[in-house]
Design an enzyme around this catalytic site. Structure first.
Site, PDB file in Angstrom:
ATOM      1  N   ASP A   1      -2.649  -7.784  -5.689  1.00  0.00           N
ATOM      2  CA  ASP A   1      -3.031  -6.581  -4.967  1.00  0.00           C
ATOM      3  C   ASP A   1      -3.471  -5.468  -5.908  1.00  0.00           C
ATOM      4  O   ASP A   1      -2.987  -5.380  -7.036  1.00  0.00           O
ATOM      5  CB  ASP A   1      -1.790  -6.105  -4.189  1.00  0.00           C
ATOM      6  CG  ASP A   1      -2.160  -5.295  -2.967  1.00  0.00           C
ATOM      7  OD1 ASP A   1      -3.364  -5.157  -2.687  1.00  0.00           O
ATOM      8  OD2 ASP A   1      -1.232  -4.794  -2.302  1.00  0.00           O
TER       9      ASP A   1
ATOM     10  N   CYS B   1       0.791  -1.241   0.000  1.00  0.00           N
ATOM     11  CA  CYS B   1       0.000   0.000   0.000  1.00  0.00           C
ATOM     12  C   CYS B   1       0.823   1.291   0.000  1.00  0.00           C
ATOM     13  O   CYS B   1       0.574   2.164  -0.836  1.00  0.00           O
ATOM     14  CB  CYS B   1      -0.982   0.028   1.164  1.00  0.00           C
ATOM     15  SG  CYS B   1      -1.438  -1.557   1.825  1.00  0.00           S
TER      16      CYS B   1
ATOM     17  N   HIS C   1      -8.457  -1.097  -0.653  1.00  0.00           N
ATOM     18  CA  HIS C   1      -7.492  -2.170  -0.920  1.00  0.00           C
ATOM     19  C   HIS C   1      -8.305  -3.359  -1.411  1.00  0.00           C
ATOM     20  O   HIS C   1      -9.376  -3.626  -0.876  1.00  0.00           O
ATOM     21  CB  HIS C   1      -6.787  -2.675   0.339  1.00  0.00           C
ATOM     22  CG  HIS C   1      -6.236  -1.640   1.248  1.00  0.00           C
ATOM     23  ND1 HIS C   1      -4.897  -1.384   1.331  1.00  0.00           N
ATOM     24  CD2 HIS C   1      -6.829  -0.818   2.144  1.00  0.00           C
ATOM     25  CE1 HIS C   1      -4.689  -0.450   2.246  1.00  0.00           C
ATOM     26  NE2 HIS C   1      -5.847  -0.096   2.754  1.00  0.00           N
TER      27      HIS C   1
ATOM     28  N   ARG D   1       5.979 -11.469   5.613  1.00  0.00           N
ATOM     29  CA  ARG D   1       5.424 -11.269   6.949  1.00  0.00           C
ATOM     30  C   ARG D   1       5.944 -12.360   7.861  1.00  0.00           C
ATOM     31  O   ARG D   1       6.011 -13.520   7.468  1.00  0.00           O
ATOM     32  CB  ARG D   1       3.897 -11.328   6.912  1.00  0.00           C
ATOM     33  CG  ARG D   1       3.320 -10.190   6.099  1.00  0.00           C
ATOM     34  CD  ARG D   1       1.815 -10.230   6.080  1.00  0.00           C
ATOM     35  NE  ARG D   1       1.312  -9.251   5.121  1.00  0.00           N
ATOM     36  CZ  ARG D   1       0.050  -9.161   4.746  1.00  0.00           C
ATOM     37  NH1 ARG D   1      -0.841  -9.988   5.257  1.00  0.00           N
ATOM     38  NH2 ARG D   1      -0.328  -8.250   3.875  1.00  0.00           N
TER      39      ARG D   1
ATOM     40  N   HIS E   1      -4.994  -1.126  -5.459  1.00  0.00           N
ATOM     41  CA  HIS E   1      -5.567  -0.051  -4.663  1.00  0.00           C
ATOM     42  C   HIS E   1      -6.374   0.833  -5.587  1.00  0.00           C
ATOM     43  O   HIS E   1      -5.883   1.235  -6.638  1.00  0.00           O
ATOM     44  CB  HIS E   1      -4.465   0.726  -3.950  1.00  0.00           C
ATOM     45  CG  HIS E   1      -3.775  -0.112  -2.920  1.00  0.00           C
ATOM     46  ND1 HIS E   1      -2.638  -0.832  -3.196  1.00  0.00           N
ATOM     47  CD2 HIS E   1      -4.114  -0.403  -1.638  1.00  0.00           C
ATOM     48  CE1 HIS E   1      -2.294  -1.513  -2.119  1.00  0.00           C
ATOM     49  NE2 HIS E   1      -3.169  -1.282  -1.159  1.00  0.00           N
TER      50      HIS E   1
ATOM     51  N   LYS F   1     -15.275  -3.894   5.369  1.00  0.00           N
ATOM     52  CA  LYS F   1     -14.740  -4.715   4.284  1.00  0.00           C
ATOM     53  C   LYS F   1     -15.718  -5.809   3.912  1.00  0.00           C
ATOM     54  O   LYS F   1     -16.682  -6.085   4.639  1.00  0.00           O
ATOM     55  CB  LYS F   1     -13.419  -5.347   4.695  1.00  0.00           C
ATOM     56  CG  LYS F   1     -13.578  -6.383   5.794  1.00  0.00           C
ATOM     57  CD  LYS F   1     -12.338  -7.241   5.940  1.00  0.00           C
ATOM     58  CE  LYS F   1     -12.490  -8.171   7.139  1.00  0.00           C
ATOM     59  NZ  LYS F   1     -11.406  -9.106   7.304  1.00  0.00           N
TER      60      LYS F   1
HETATM   61 ZN   LIG Z   1      -3.276  -2.271   0.578  1.00  0.00          ZN
END
Ligand SMILES: [Zn+2]
Ligand SMILES: [Zn+2]
Length: 637
Positions: free
Chosen positions: A383, A334, A511, A363, A385, A465
């Site tokens: 991903d 992001c 996102h 992660r 955005h 979300k």
């Molecule tokens: Zn994101």
């Protein structure tokens, strides 16, 4: 005296009366435990304060907790009887969703799955002996003395961690004693149907600097029929284990020398992944996404602004020093996408701006939870955005959800469950923003006619979300797509656009990931299809097996013809027996196998075996090309 309430009646009893005695007084029969002020207690546990008690019967799901807990003890007792009391050191033995496990160290013994039936047999004996299961409460000193005598070094460690205010309790059945809070059955004879399923290694306290214990898993239900059903499901799931399939199909490996949770994609997995990514990019292009590429590391200042260092630090890998400044490997894409957005003044005419990236992130996950491709330390998110104006929110959400479902359908999934998580207590963003966002999510699902559930208050503090879960071939649900509003980052990064009024405005930011991550989605696909992927995704679509040297020329010609059509073809010309070659093609789940012998060469026709449809009979090469291309084009599952 204390006051307890059972089924709306109030009873006065002596403080410290065991639950079982209270039940006798109240005429409650056949209960195996109770929910006492919301906590699960067994019949042996004394009740010390005023309580609201809800009896737990075998028909209540909570009763399984009690059953499974006792079976863990019975298993531990069986191990001690088989391998010797002094040799078996017990770690922890909790319940699981379908059963229980116990972590144990057995001096000089490495268990294998062949040992399980022997342990089961001993457990049945202990059940038959029908020992009463007694609870005893000890003070700290007594407890330490007892477990020192028993040479239970791990239990001693646990005792040291128990706060001085907490009651220390042990449960005993015959000469077996275990440090335990409970709850337990009143006797071993009451234990239900169980089966020991497998063994794995587990570090004591999940810490790789501690000894490795042996974890023995069991499954347990009251009813043997239910156990049978779950076992069947378990066997089915085991057959589909993507870690085994990943090896058989040569898709990926995880090499301890490279590091746990870090995936190495092999060439077969590589070609599959290329096809998947090509498809993904095509679909995004069609929908007006723009592709970006961003680095794997970023300056700490960036992660400070984004809030990751304050809120996400435990999931990030340690920092590194670059030119006297601190850098972090990215756990998310992001902030980079935001930097791209902010690289120039944005006009409302550019919105909605959709920045997409197959972005690899890292992660930190505890080593104990890592699992094949499903839970890893480095993975590629699909991903994007989306940055848009308030007026665009509704359309954007609708299109994004439609996109998600259409993509999941292309991979052969047909059943979806959708969850909307709404505003929690502590949230940022204005009530208007939340309402607009939540309504747009609900409207989008409703207009698509997909059933959904609302997780009231379950959203993140920065926005609501939507989660899409898919149902796989054996009924398991897997979380894939997420569409997440973010009222936080636009503020933190001071994102703006110039509106038609020539003034600066704050945009909305969303996102979204449709597949989730390439790694995890691949694990799900492999398990869903039990390795037999749809033709369009298969690394090798056709395998040609010439019977002898004499058939090689024809086979080569056929190979070239199929390759001209863009098909992925392999010739198996190893010096192996035909039956072995056919078996290998089966193990590797090749969609089409064509054996070439005298008949094929002389008649110019081929007989085709389809993995999913069986024998397709004899056909011309052109007929076969049409058949397979139809399957590819329609993404037939
Ligand atoms: Zn994101
Ligand atoms: Zn226990």
């Amino acid at each position: 005296m204390i006051r307890v309430v059972i089924e709306d009646k109030v009873y006065e009893v002596e403080a410290g009366t065991p639950l079982g005695e209270i039940y006798q007084m109240a005429g409650v029969e056949n209960a195996v435990g109770g929910k006492v002020n919301g906590k699960i207690y067994d019949l042996q546990t004394p009740i010390r304060e005023d309580a609201n008690i809800v009896p737990i019967y075998k028909s209540d799901p909570e009763s399984l907790e009690i059953l499974r807990h006792s079976l863990a003890h019975i298993m531990a007792q069986a191990l001690k009887e088989i391998y010797g009391k002094e040799k078996v050191h017990l770690g922890v033995g909790p319940t699981t969703e379908e059963g229980f496990y116990y972590d144990v160290e057995i001096e000089g013994v490495r268990l294998s799955e062949d040992d399980l039936s022997k342990i089961e047999e001993k457990m049945r004996e202990i059940i038959q002996r029908n020992y009463p299961i007694l609870r005893r409460e000890l003070d700290r000193e007594e407890a330490i003395k007892l477990f020192e005598k028993l040479r239970e070094k791990y239990k001693l460690e646990i005792i040291k961690g128990i706060s001085p205010d907490d009651v220390i309790s042990v449960y005993e059945q015959n000469d077996f004693v275990d440090l335990c809070r409970g709850p337990h059955l009143p006797t071993t004879g009451m234990a239900g149907a169980f089966k020991l399923t497998h063994i794995s290694g587990a570090y004591w306290r999940g810490d790789s600097s501690q000894p490795m214990l042996q974890r023995i898993y069991g499954m347990a239900f009251w009813d043997s029929k239910e156990l049978e059903e779950r076992l069947k499901f378990y066997e089915e799931a085991k057959k589909r284990d993507h870690r085994k399939l990943g090896r058989d199909l040569e898709f990926f490996i995880i090499d301890e020398d490279v590091g746990p949770g870090l995936v190495l994609w092999l060439p077969k997995g590589g070609i599959y992944r290329k096809i998947l990514e090509d498809y993904w990019r095509e679909e995004h292009l069609k929908r007006g996404y723009q592709f970006v590429y961003t680095p794997h590391i970023g300056n700490a200042k960036l992660w400070q602004i984004s809030g990751h260092l304050d809120y996400y630090r435990p999931n990030m890998f340690s920092s590194m020093q670059v030119d006297q400044e601190e850098y972090f490997v990215k756990p998310m894409n992001c902030p980079f996408h935001i930097a791209i957005y902010k690289s120039k003044v944005r006009s409302y005419k550019e919105l909605p701006l959709k920045l997409a990236e197959l972005g690899t992130v890292y992660r930190y996950e505890m080593s104990g939870v890592l699992h094949g491709l499903m839970r890893v330390r480095g993975f590629t998110q699909d991903d994007a955005h989306i940055i848009c104006t308030e007026e665009q929110v509704e359309d954007v959400i609708h299109q994004t959800l439609e996109f998600a479902i259409s993509m999941l359908r292309d991979f052969g999934f047909e059943e979806f469950k959708v969850y909307i998580s709404t505003k929690p207590e502590d949230a940022i963003g204005s009530p208007d923003q939340w309402q607009l966002a939540e309504n747009s999510l609900k409207k989008a699902v409703e207009s698509m006619g997909i059933p959904y559930q609302i997780d009231e208050g379950g959203g993140a503090f920065y926005g609501p979300k939507i989660d899409v879960k898919i149902k796989d071939a054996i009924g398991r649900l897997w979380q894939c797509s997420t569409i997440q509003f973010d009222f936080n980052l636009p503020e933190r990064f001071d994102m703006e656009y110039v509106g038609p009024d020539n003034k600066r405005h704050r945009p909305y930011m969303i996102h979204r990931a449709l597949l989730g991550s390439i790694e995890r989605f691949t694990g799900i696909l492999l398990e869903h299809y039990a390795g037999a992927l749809p033709v369009w995704l298969s690394p090798v679509q056709v395998r040609l097996i010439p019977i002898g040297e004499a058939h090689m020329d024809y086979t080569k010609k056929l190979e070239n013809r199929l390759k001209e059509e863009g098909l992925r073809v392999e010739v198996d010309d190893r010096d192996e027996r035909l039956s072995a070659k056919i078996r290998d093609a089966e193990v590797q789940k090749i969609p089409y196998v064509i054996v070439i012998g005298d008949k094929e060469v002389s008649q110019g026709k081929i007989s085709v075996r389809s993995k999913k449809e069986g024998n397709l009979g004899s056909m011309s090469v052109e007929e076969f090309i049409k058949h397979i291309k139809d399957k590819i084009k329609s993404k037939a599952p």
